[in-house]
Scaffold this active site. Structure first.
Site, PDB file in Angstrom:
ATOM      1  N   GLY A 112       0.680  -1.255   0.053  1.00 54.33           N
ATOM      2  CA  GLY A 112      -0.058  -0.076   0.057  1.00 54.33           C
ATOM      3  C   GLY A 112       0.992   1.372   0.019  1.00 54.33           C
ATOM      4  O   GLY A 112       0.470   2.349   0.664  1.00 54.33           O
ATOM      5  N   ARG A 170       0.151   5.767  -1.737  1.00 53.17           N
ATOM      6  CA  ARG A 170      -0.397   7.051  -1.190  1.00 53.17           C
ATOM      7  C   ARG A 170      -0.463   6.929   0.121  1.00 53.17           C
ATOM      8  O   ARG A 170      -0.029   5.881   0.892  1.00 53.17           O
ATOM      9  CB  ARG A 170      -1.760   7.163  -1.902  1.00 53.17           C
ATOM     10  CG  ARG A 170      -2.780   5.975  -1.346  1.00 53.17           C
ATOM     11  CD  ARG A 170      -4.111   6.270  -1.920  1.00 53.17           C
ATOM     12  NE  ARG A 170      -5.038   5.522  -1.018  1.00 53.17           N
ATOM     13  CZ  ARG A 170      -6.268   5.062  -1.493  1.00 53.17           C
ATOM     14  NH1 ARG A 170      -6.501   4.924  -2.530  1.00 53.17           N
ATOM     15  NH2 ARG A 170      -7.058   4.382  -0.349  1.00 53.17           N
ATOM     16  N   ASP A 194      -2.898  -8.213  -4.661  1.00 56.59           N
ATOM     17  CA  ASP A 194      -3.848  -8.056  -3.795  1.00 56.59           C
ATOM     18  C   ASP A 194      -3.527  -8.846  -2.673  1.00 56.59           C
ATOM     19  O   ASP A 194      -3.460 -10.303  -2.737  1.00 56.59           O
ATOM     20  CB  ASP A 194      -5.279  -8.531  -4.354  1.00 56.59           C
ATOM     21  CG  ASP A 194      -6.535  -8.429  -3.362  1.00 56.59           C
ATOM     22  OD1 ASP A 194      -6.069  -8.122  -1.923  1.00 56.59           O
ATOM     23  OD2 ASP A 194      -7.462  -8.174  -3.783  1.00 56.59           O
ATOM     24  N   SER A 199      -2.844   0.591  14.711  1.00 54.75           N
ATOM     25  CA  SER A 199      -3.622   1.602  14.662  1.00 54.75           C
ATOM     26  C   SER A 199      -3.918   2.006  16.503  1.00 54.75           C
ATOM     27  O   SER A 199      -3.884   0.937  17.137  1.00 54.75           O
ATOM     28  CB  SER A 199      -5.009   1.635  14.071  1.00 54.75           C
ATOM     29  OG  SER A 199      -5.840   2.698  14.701  1.00 54.75           O
ATOM     30  N   TYR A 247     -12.344  -3.233  12.375  1.00 56.67           N
ATOM     31  CA  TYR A 247     -11.101  -2.463  12.008  1.00 56.67           C
ATOM     32  C   TYR A 247     -10.331  -2.899  13.328  1.00 56.67           C
ATOM     33  O   TYR A 247      -8.995  -3.264  13.193  1.00 56.67           O
ATOM     34  CB  TYR A 247     -11.436  -0.931  11.813  1.00 56.67           C
ATOM     35  CG  TYR A 247      -9.822  -0.400  11.429  1.00 56.67           C
ATOM     36  CD1 TYR A 247      -9.479  -0.446  10.237  1.00 56.67           C
ATOM     37  CD2 TYR A 247      -9.545   0.549  12.441  1.00 56.67           C
ATOM     38  CE1 TYR A 247      -8.473   0.253  10.057  1.00 56.67           C
ATOM     39  CE2 TYR A 247      -8.395   1.388  12.203  1.00 56.67           C
ATOM     40  CZ  TYR A 247      -7.814   1.268  10.904  1.00 56.67           C
ATOM     41  OH  TYR A 247      -6.632   1.921  10.586  1.00 56.67           O
ATOM     42  N   ALA A 304     -10.593  -4.931  15.634  1.00 52.88           N
ATOM     43  CA  ALA A 304     -10.216  -6.383  15.997  1.00 52.88           C
ATOM     44  C   ALA A 304      -8.936  -6.637  14.934  1.00 52.88           C
ATOM     45  O   ALA A 304      -8.183  -7.493  15.508  1.00 52.88           O
ATOM     46  CB  ALA A 304     -11.376  -7.326  15.637  1.00 52.88           C
ATOM     47  N   ILE A 328      -4.397  10.370  11.210  1.00 59.71           N
ATOM     48  CA  ILE A 328      -3.293  11.079  10.292  1.00 59.71           C
ATOM     49  C   ILE A 328      -4.140  11.508   9.041  1.00 59.71           C
ATOM     50  O   ILE A 328      -5.074  10.772   8.328  1.00 59.71           O
ATOM     51  CB  ILE A 328      -2.301  10.001  10.052  1.00 59.71           C
ATOM     52  CG1 ILE A 328      -1.815   9.134  11.189  1.00 59.71           C
ATOM     53  CG2 ILE A 328      -1.206  10.454   9.035  1.00 59.71           C
ATOM     54  CD1 ILE A 328      -0.800   9.994  12.039  1.00 59.71           C
TER      55      ILE A 328
HETATM   56  P1  NAI Z   1      -4.832   4.852   2.207  1.00 63.15           P
HETATM   57  O1  NAI Z   1      -6.317   4.607   2.113  1.00 63.15           O
HETATM   58  O2  NAI Z   1      -4.505   6.268   1.933  1.00 63.15           O
HETATM   59  O3  NAI Z   1      -3.738   3.848   1.666  1.00 63.15           O
HETATM   60  C1  NAI Z   1      -4.068   2.329   1.769  1.00 63.15           C
HETATM   61  C2  NAI Z   1      -2.968   1.669   0.854  1.00 63.15           C
HETATM   62  O4  NAI Z   1      -3.299   0.343   1.000  1.00 63.15           O
HETATM   63  C3  NAI Z   1      -3.399   2.040  -0.822  1.00 63.15           C
HETATM   64  O5  NAI Z   1      -2.180   2.137  -1.401  1.00 63.15           O
HETATM   65  C4  NAI Z   1      -4.205   0.920  -1.278  1.00 63.15           C
HETATM   66  O6  NAI Z   1      -3.854   0.557  -2.484  1.00 63.15           O
HETATM   67  C5  NAI Z   1      -3.574  -0.456  -0.244  1.00 63.15           C
HETATM   68  N1  NAI Z   1      -4.473  -1.509  -0.422  1.00 63.15           N
HETATM   69  C6  NAI Z   1      -5.753  -1.514   0.166  1.00 63.15           C
HETATM   70  N2  NAI Z   1      -6.134  -2.647  -0.055  1.00 63.15           N
HETATM   71  C7  NAI Z   1      -5.155  -3.469  -0.568  1.00 63.15           C
HETATM   72  C8  NAI Z   1      -4.726  -4.837  -1.128  1.00 63.15           C
HETATM   73  N3  NAI Z   1      -5.941  -5.706  -0.889  1.00 63.15           N
HETATM   74  N4  NAI Z   1      -3.820  -5.179  -1.447  1.00 63.15           N
HETATM   75  C9  NAI Z   1      -2.855  -4.406  -1.552  1.00 63.15           C
HETATM   76  N5  NAI Z   1      -2.826  -3.230  -1.209  1.00 63.15           N
HETATM   77  C10 NAI Z   1      -3.852  -2.675  -0.559  1.00 63.15           C
HETATM   78  O7  NAI Z   1      -4.433   4.769   3.867  1.00 63.15           O
HETATM   79  P2  NAI Z   1      -3.697   5.196   4.888  1.00 63.15           P
HETATM   80  O8  NAI Z   1      -4.361   6.378   5.805  1.00 63.15           O
HETATM   81  O9  NAI Z   1      -2.282   5.753   4.180  1.00 63.15           O
HETATM   82  O10 NAI Z   1      -3.258   4.288   5.980  1.00 63.15           O
HETATM   83  C11 NAI Z   1      -2.221   3.130   5.892  1.00 63.15           C
HETATM   84  C12 NAI Z   1      -2.003   2.262   6.853  1.00 63.15           C
HETATM   85  O11 NAI Z   1      -2.252   3.208   8.282  1.00 63.15           O
HETATM   86  C13 NAI Z   1      -3.531   1.415   7.121  1.00 63.15           C
HETATM   87  O12 NAI Z   1      -2.921   0.288   7.342  1.00 63.15           O
HETATM   88  C14 NAI Z   1      -4.270   2.183   7.987  1.00 63.15           C
HETATM   89  O13 NAI Z   1      -5.089   1.069   8.736  1.00 63.15           O
HETATM   90  C15 NAI Z   1      -3.340   2.659   9.038  1.00 63.15           C
HETATM   91  N6  NAI Z   1      -3.801   3.826   9.758  1.00 63.15           N
HETATM   92  C16 NAI Z   1      -4.114   4.710   9.414  1.00 63.15           C
HETATM   93  C17 NAI Z   1      -4.618   5.955  10.075  1.00 63.15           C
HETATM   94  C18 NAI Z   1      -4.768   7.066   9.534  1.00 63.15           C
HETATM   95  O14 NAI Z   1      -5.361   8.037  10.254  1.00 63.15           O
HETATM   96  N7  NAI Z   1      -4.893   7.511   8.291  1.00 63.15           N
HETATM   97  C19 NAI Z   1      -4.527   5.744  11.623  1.00 63.15           C
HETATM   98  C20 NAI Z   1      -4.160   4.553  12.030  1.00 63.15           C
HETATM   99  C21 NAI Z   1      -3.699   3.526  11.106  1.00 63.15           C
END
Ligand code: NAI
Length: 246
Positions: free
Chosen positions: A11, A14, A62, A141, A154, A156, A187
């Site tokens: 991921g 972005r 995926d 998280s 989420y 869990a 974030i």
């Molecule tokens: P985002 O939605 O901007 O990016 C998520 C990334 O995961 C994307 O690049 C997407 O393509 C990839 N992705 C989703 N499903 C996928 C799959 N099945 N296989 C491969 N790639 C996949 O999310 P963000 O905010 O950057 O979050 C990143 C991590 O941080 C996540 O695990 C999220 O749960 C965690 N997190 C985020 C917080 C926030 O406030 N943004 C807070 C706490 C944790």
């Protein structure tokens, strides 16, 4: 600081994953980025990362599918020769109160966040054991620590990542493999961008530092965990949350 290291980041096209990729590449690491599709964001991220002059490669996978994960790990190891750092960052939300959660909301979130992390780690652990080094950074998280209304699936999945992190730390510490988790608070990314002004205001009021975090705040900690400065730290969960969960 990460000269010559190879980092695999799920991921990474972005949000937090991209910030980690940029930070690592700017510190000398070669990067294997994994995402589900070749989106415009992916192309833009790759373009930016390539400007660092490092070896940057993009893989579509995926992570819910264990066979695809095994295949992509073999491809990455063949392309780069080895891997040093694995950042399990990919994650999704499907929020709702418990009675309204569809089975697919529960399955999707557990499949990507928890099972994807387990599959990816399983796919790389043999090569880490063989080379007697490896560094795994799992993005959990604060919600996995404190719970959150409307995020049962989420929370869990993110709590599961913490148990997994501690287990991997115990199972592979003797092989010089470290495994730690980062627990971000709120974030500013696409994931939180859809929460709405009212909700964001209420959250901000509950954060002692009075503001949402930036992806770069998480990337700074990831860099510390990836480097030698943290060589005696494993099985740890570290929050980056502006004091939200104290
Ligand atoms: P985002 O939605 O901007 O990016 C998520 C990334 O995961 C994307 O690049 C997407 O393509 C990839 N992705 C989703 N499903 C996928 C799959 N099945 N296989 C491969 N790639 C996949 O999310 P963000 O905010 O950057 O979050 C990143 C991590 O941080 C996540 O695990 C999220 O749960 C965690 N997190 C985020 C917080 C926030 O406030 N943004 C807070 C706490 C944790």
């Amino acid at each position: 600081m990460l000269d010559g290291k190879v980092a695999v980041i799920t991921g990474g096209t972005r949000g937090i994953g991209r910030a980690i990729a940029e930070k690592f590449a700017s510190c000398g690491a070669d990067i294997a980025l994994i995402a589900t599709s070749d989106s415009d964001a992916a192309k833009e991220t790759i373009g930016r990362l390539e400007k660092t002059g490092r070896n940057i490669r993009f893989y579509i996978c995926d992570i819910r599918n264990s066979k695809d994960v095994t295949d992509v790990s073999e491809e990455i190891l063949a392309d780069f020769g080895h891997a040093d750092i694995l950042v399990n960052n990919a994650g999704i939300t499907r929020d709702n109160l418990l009675p309204a959660l569809k089975d697919s909301d529960i399955d999707d979130v557990i499949d990507v966040n928890l099972k994807g992390t387990v599959y990816m780690t399983k796919a790389f652990i043999r090569s880490f054991v063989k080379q007697r080094s490896g560094n795994i950074i799992n993005i959990s998280s604060v919600v996995g620590l404190m719970g959150n209304k409307g995020q049962a699936n989420y929370a869990a999945s993110k709590a599961g990542i913490i148990g997994f992190t501690k287990t991997v730390a115990k199972e592979y510490g003797s092989r010089k493999i470290r495994c730690n988790a980062i627990a971000p608070g709120y974030i500013e990314t696409d994931m939180t961008g859809s929460l709405g002004e009212e909700y964001t205001k209420a959250i901000t009021a509950a954060i002692p530092l009075g503001t949402l975090g930036k992806p770069e705040d998480v990337a700074e900690l990831a860099l510390f965990l990836a480097g030698e400065g943290s060589r005696y730290i494993t099985g740890e969960v570290i929050k980056v949350d502006g004091g939200m969960y104290v």
